[in-house]
Design a protein around this motif. Structure first.
Motif, PDB file in Angstrom:
ATOM      1  N   LYS A  70       3.810   1.139   0.321  1.00  0.00           N
ATOM      2  CA  LYS A  70       2.959   0.827   1.043  1.00  0.00           C
ATOM      3  C   LYS A  70       2.985   1.859   2.316  1.00  0.00           C
ATOM      4  O   LYS A  70       2.032   2.256   2.805  1.00  0.00           O
ATOM      5  CB  LYS A  70       3.123  -0.708   1.516  1.00  0.00           C
ATOM      6  CG  LYS A  70       2.125  -1.111   2.723  1.00  0.00           C
ATOM      7  CD  LYS A  70       2.444  -2.445   3.165  1.00  0.00           C
ATOM      8  CE  LYS A  70       1.196  -2.805   4.121  1.00  0.00           C
ATOM      9  NZ  LYS A  70       1.664  -4.337   4.607  1.00  0.00           N
ATOM     10  N   LEU A  71       4.279   2.210   2.588  1.00  0.00           N
ATOM     11  CA  LEU A  71       4.337   3.145   3.660  1.00  0.00           C
ATOM     12  C   LEU A  71       3.947   4.711   3.223  1.00  0.00           C
ATOM     13  O   LEU A  71       3.209   5.101   3.850  1.00  0.00           O
ATOM     14  CB  LEU A  71       5.698   3.207   3.809  1.00  0.00           C
ATOM     15  CG  LEU A  71       6.239   4.321   4.888  1.00  0.00           C
ATOM     16  CD1 LEU A  71       5.534   4.242   6.205  1.00  0.00           C
ATOM     17  CD2 LEU A  71       7.769   4.326   5.034  1.00  0.00           C
ATOM     18  N   TYR A  72       4.182   5.021   1.974  1.00  0.00           N
ATOM     19  CA  TYR A  72       3.891   6.191   1.624  1.00  0.00           C
ATOM     20  C   TYR A  72       2.556   6.108   1.358  1.00  0.00           C
ATOM     21  O   TYR A  72       1.694   7.385   1.578  1.00  0.00           O
ATOM     22  CB  TYR A  72       4.637   6.600   0.295  1.00  0.00           C
ATOM     23  CG  TYR A  72       6.087   7.045   0.791  1.00  0.00           C
ATOM     24  CD1 TYR A  72       6.544   8.520   1.033  1.00  0.00           C
ATOM     25  CD2 TYR A  72       7.158   6.468   0.831  1.00  0.00           C
ATOM     26  CE1 TYR A  72       7.589   9.008   1.295  1.00  0.00           C
ATOM     27  CE2 TYR A  72       8.434   6.578   1.043  1.00  0.00           C
ATOM     28  CZ  TYR A  72       8.649   7.940   1.387  1.00  0.00           C
ATOM     29  OH  TYR A  72       9.895   8.507   1.713  1.00  0.00           O
ATOM     30  N   SER A  73       2.065   5.117   1.039  1.00  0.00           N
ATOM     31  CA  SER A  73       0.391   5.164   0.822  1.00  0.00           C
ATOM     32  C   SER A  73      -0.440   5.304   2.283  1.00  0.00           C
ATOM     33  O   SER A  73      -1.256   6.127   2.333  1.00  0.00           O
ATOM     34  CB  SER A  73      -0.172   3.892   0.097  1.00  0.00           C
ATOM     35  OG  SER A  73      -1.593   3.820   0.210  1.00  0.00           O
ATOM     36  N   GLY A  74       0.300   4.719   3.172  1.00  0.00           N
ATOM     37  CA  GLY A  74      -0.319   4.979   4.622  1.00  0.00           C
ATOM     38  C   GLY A  74      -0.052   6.389   5.104  1.00  0.00           C
ATOM     39  O   GLY A  74      -0.961   7.072   5.632  1.00  0.00           O
ATOM     40  N   LEU A  75       1.053   6.990   4.690  1.00  0.00           N
ATOM     41  CA  LEU A  75       1.294   8.413   5.216  1.00  0.00           C
ATOM     42  C   LEU A  75       0.484   9.397   4.420  1.00  0.00           C
ATOM     43  O   LEU A  75      -0.268  10.238   5.081  1.00  0.00           O
ATOM     44  CB  LEU A  75       2.900   8.783   4.905  1.00  0.00           C
ATOM     45  CG  LEU A  75       3.927   8.052   5.801  1.00  0.00           C
ATOM     46  CD1 LEU A  75       5.095   8.458   5.079  1.00  0.00           C
ATOM     47  CD2 LEU A  75       3.447   8.498   7.270  1.00  0.00           C
ATOM     48  N   HIS A  76      -0.066   9.128   3.201  1.00  0.00           N
ATOM     49  CA  HIS A  76      -0.838   9.710   2.346  1.00  0.00           C
ATOM     50  C   HIS A  76      -2.240   9.950   2.795  1.00  0.00           C
ATOM     51  O   HIS A  76      -2.810  10.763   3.070  1.00  0.00           O
ATOM     52  CB  HIS A  76      -0.867   9.095   0.948  1.00  0.00           C
ATOM     53  CG  HIS A  76      -1.889  10.077  -0.126  1.00  0.00           C
ATOM     54  ND1 HIS A  76      -3.121   9.686   0.025  1.00  0.00           N
ATOM     55  CD2 HIS A  76      -1.351  10.821  -0.866  1.00  0.00           C
ATOM     56  CE1 HIS A  76      -3.846  10.430  -0.893  1.00  0.00           C
ATOM     57  NE2 HIS A  76      -2.876  11.278  -1.373  1.00  0.00           N
ATOM     58  N   GLY A  77      -2.647   8.594   3.346  1.00  0.00           N
ATOM     59  CA  GLY A  77      -3.987   8.585   3.963  1.00  0.00           C
ATOM     60  C   GLY A  77      -4.102   9.170   5.453  1.00  0.00           C
ATOM     61  O   GLY A  77      -5.004   9.937   5.862  1.00  0.00           O
ATOM     62  N   LEU A  78      -2.926   8.921   6.280  1.00  0.00           N
ATOM     63  CA  LEU A  78      -2.963   9.539   7.546  1.00  0.00           C
ATOM     64  C   LEU A  78      -2.926  11.105   7.397  1.00  0.00           C
ATOM     65  O   LEU A  78      -3.563  11.942   8.482  1.00  0.00           O
ATOM     66  CB  LEU A  78      -1.862   9.224   8.270  1.00  0.00           C
ATOM     67  CG  LEU A  78      -1.814   9.427   9.753  1.00  0.00           C
ATOM     68  CD1 LEU A  78      -2.924   8.767  10.514  1.00  0.00           C
ATOM     69  CD2 LEU A  78      -0.491   9.037  10.406  1.00  0.00           C
ATOM     70  N   SER A  79      -2.479  11.655   6.460  1.00  0.00           N
ATOM     71  CA  SER A  79      -2.117  13.139   6.218  1.00  0.00           C
ATOM     72  C   SER A  79      -3.595  13.692   5.550  1.00  0.00           C
ATOM     73  O   SER A  79      -3.436  14.799   5.039  1.00  0.00           O
ATOM     74  CB  SER A  79      -1.070  13.389   5.595  1.00  0.00           C
ATOM     75  OG  SER A  79      -1.113  12.971   4.033  1.00  0.00           O
ATOM     76  N   ASN A  80      -4.609  12.661   5.104  1.00  0.00           N
ATOM     77  CA  ASN A  80      -5.845  13.280   4.578  1.00  0.00           C
ATOM     78  C   ASN A  80      -5.239  13.798   3.201  1.00  0.00           C
ATOM     79  O   ASN A  80      -5.783  14.684   2.779  1.00  0.00           O
ATOM     80  CB  ASN A  80      -6.606  14.348   5.304  1.00  0.00           C
ATOM     81  CG  ASN A  80      -7.138  13.572   6.232  1.00  0.00           C
ATOM     82  OD1 ASN A  80      -7.576  12.335   6.641  1.00  0.00           O
ATOM     83  ND2 ASN A  80      -7.043  14.182   7.434  1.00  0.00           N
ATOM     84  N   GLY A  81      -4.292  13.477   2.489  1.00  0.00           N
ATOM     85  CA  GLY A  81      -3.763  14.016   1.267  1.00  0.00           C
ATOM     86  C   GLY A  81      -3.382  15.174   1.181  1.00  0.00           C
ATOM     87  O   GLY A  81      -3.211  15.798   0.175  1.00  0.00           O
ATOM     88  N   ASN A  82      -2.859  15.890   2.301  1.00  0.00           N
ATOM     89  CA  ASN A  82      -2.353  17.205   2.458  1.00  0.00           C
ATOM     90  C   ASN A  82      -1.050  17.098   2.410  1.00  0.00           C
ATOM     91  O   ASN A  82      -0.097  17.190   3.356  1.00  0.00           O
ATOM     92  CB  ASN A  82      -2.867  17.743   3.762  1.00  0.00           C
ATOM     93  CG  ASN A  82      -2.595  19.285   3.885  1.00  0.00           C
ATOM     94  OD1 ASN A  82      -2.097  19.776   2.801  1.00  0.00           O
ATOM     95  ND2 ASN A  82      -2.862  19.903   5.077  1.00  0.00           N
ATOM     96  N   ILE A  83      -0.471  17.003   1.064  1.00  0.00           N
ATOM     97  CA  ILE A  83       0.764  16.955   0.637  1.00  0.00           C
ATOM     98  C   ILE A  83       1.434  18.065  -0.195  1.00  0.00           C
ATOM     99  O   ILE A  83       0.842  18.407  -1.109  1.00  0.00           O
ATOM    100  CB  ILE A  83       1.096  15.399   0.075  1.00  0.00           C
ATOM    101  CG1 ILE A  83       0.508  14.301   1.115  1.00  0.00           C
ATOM    102  CG2 ILE A  83       2.547  15.191  -0.018  1.00  0.00           C
ATOM    103  CD1 ILE A  83       0.239  13.102   0.492  1.00  0.00           C
ATOM    104  N   SER A  84       2.682  18.224   0.141  1.00  0.00           N
ATOM    105  CA  SER A  84       3.507  19.190  -0.633  1.00  0.00           C
ATOM    106  C   SER A  84       4.794  18.378  -0.970  1.00  0.00           C
ATOM    107  O   SER A  84       5.250  17.601  -0.314  1.00  0.00           O
ATOM    108  CB  SER A  84       3.861  20.553   0.144  1.00  0.00           C
ATOM    109  OG  SER A  84       2.550  21.224   0.412  1.00  0.00           O
ATOM    110  N   LEU A  85       5.331  18.975  -2.182  1.00  0.00           N
ATOM    111  CA  LEU A  85       6.706  18.413  -2.520  1.00  0.00           C
ATOM    112  C   LEU A  85       7.800  19.456  -2.288  1.00  0.00           C
ATOM    113  O   LEU A  85       7.429  20.697  -2.405  1.00  0.00           O
ATOM    114  CB  LEU A  85       6.565  18.050  -3.882  1.00  0.00           C
ATOM    115  CG  LEU A  85       5.622  16.988  -4.459  1.00  0.00           C
ATOM    116  CD1 LEU A  85       5.565  16.740  -5.876  1.00  0.00           C
ATOM    117  CD2 LEU A  85       6.008  15.637  -3.784  1.00  0.00           C
ATOM    118  N   LEU A  86       8.976  18.928  -2.030  1.00  0.00           N
ATOM    119  CA  LEU A  86      10.122  19.828  -2.064  1.00  0.00           C
ATOM    120  C   LEU A  86      10.998  19.302  -3.306  1.00  0.00           C
ATOM    121  O   LEU A  86      11.726  18.382  -2.975  1.00  0.00           O
ATOM    122  CB  LEU A  86      10.726  19.914  -0.643  1.00  0.00           C
ATOM    123  CG  LEU A  86      11.988  20.753  -0.538  1.00  0.00           C
ATOM    124  CD1 LEU A  86      11.619  22.288  -0.676  1.00  0.00           C
ATOM    125  CD2 LEU A  86      12.584  20.630   1.024  1.00  0.00           C
TER     126      LEU A  86
END
Length: 162
Positions: A70-86
């Motif tokens: 739930k938290l990570y879904s919210g972060l995904h939305g707030l970031s507009n899906g602009n995500i990278s992985l390390l």
């Protein structure tokens, strides 16, 4: 390459002074406080591998996993899906939703642990073995902290200062 990715490529996470200069840091956990050694030893479920073949522990883990999702879904939305992985020290820029969800699912099961860069938020999250994830927010993005704190609380997780 995003500014956050550039910072991540240069930062020395063993240098506390550098970390404090660049980031506002805190941990997010299933637990409401740092566990003492006795509490840690007595806790039934600290990480995914504690489940073994116990269906009750698996059910409990799945409920905790849902909180983090739930938290990570919210972060995904707030970031507009602009995500990278390390993963293993290598940044994978602008991953797809499928790659993000797969990495998140695997990280929650420690297969392998990885980091998530939410570039629009200036936020790097390092997953952890003990149901505690470390958050590093660039100081120039702390104005977003209220939104993130609300997401954490609404997910049923707890904020622990470093």
């Amino acid at each position: 390459m995003s500014y956050l990715s550039e910072v991540m490529n240069k930062v020395d996470f063993d240098d506390d002074i550098e970390i404090k200069e660049l980031f506002f840091t805190f941990n997010v956990s299933k637990f409401d406080h740092y566990l003492t050694p006795d509490e840690y030893s007595n806790e039934d479920l600290i990480c995914y591998s504690d489940i073994k073949n116990d269906p009750l522990k698996e059910k409990y883990f799945n409920s905790i996993n849902s909180q983090f999702l739930k938290l990570y879904s919210g972060l995904h939305g707030l970031s507009n899906g602009n995500i990278s992985l390390l993963i293993d020290g290598v940044i994978q820029e602008d991953v797809s939703d499928r790659e993000y969800n797969s990495a998140l699912s695997n990280a929650m099961k420690e297969k392998p642990l990885c980091g998530f860069l939410f570039s629009n938020l200036g936020l790097y999250v390092m997953t952890g073995y003990d149901l505690t994830h470390s958050f590093y927010m660039l100081k120039n993005k702390v104005h977003l902290l209220g939104n993130i704190n609300d997401m954490i609380k609404n997910s049923g997780l707890f904020i622990l200062d470093l």
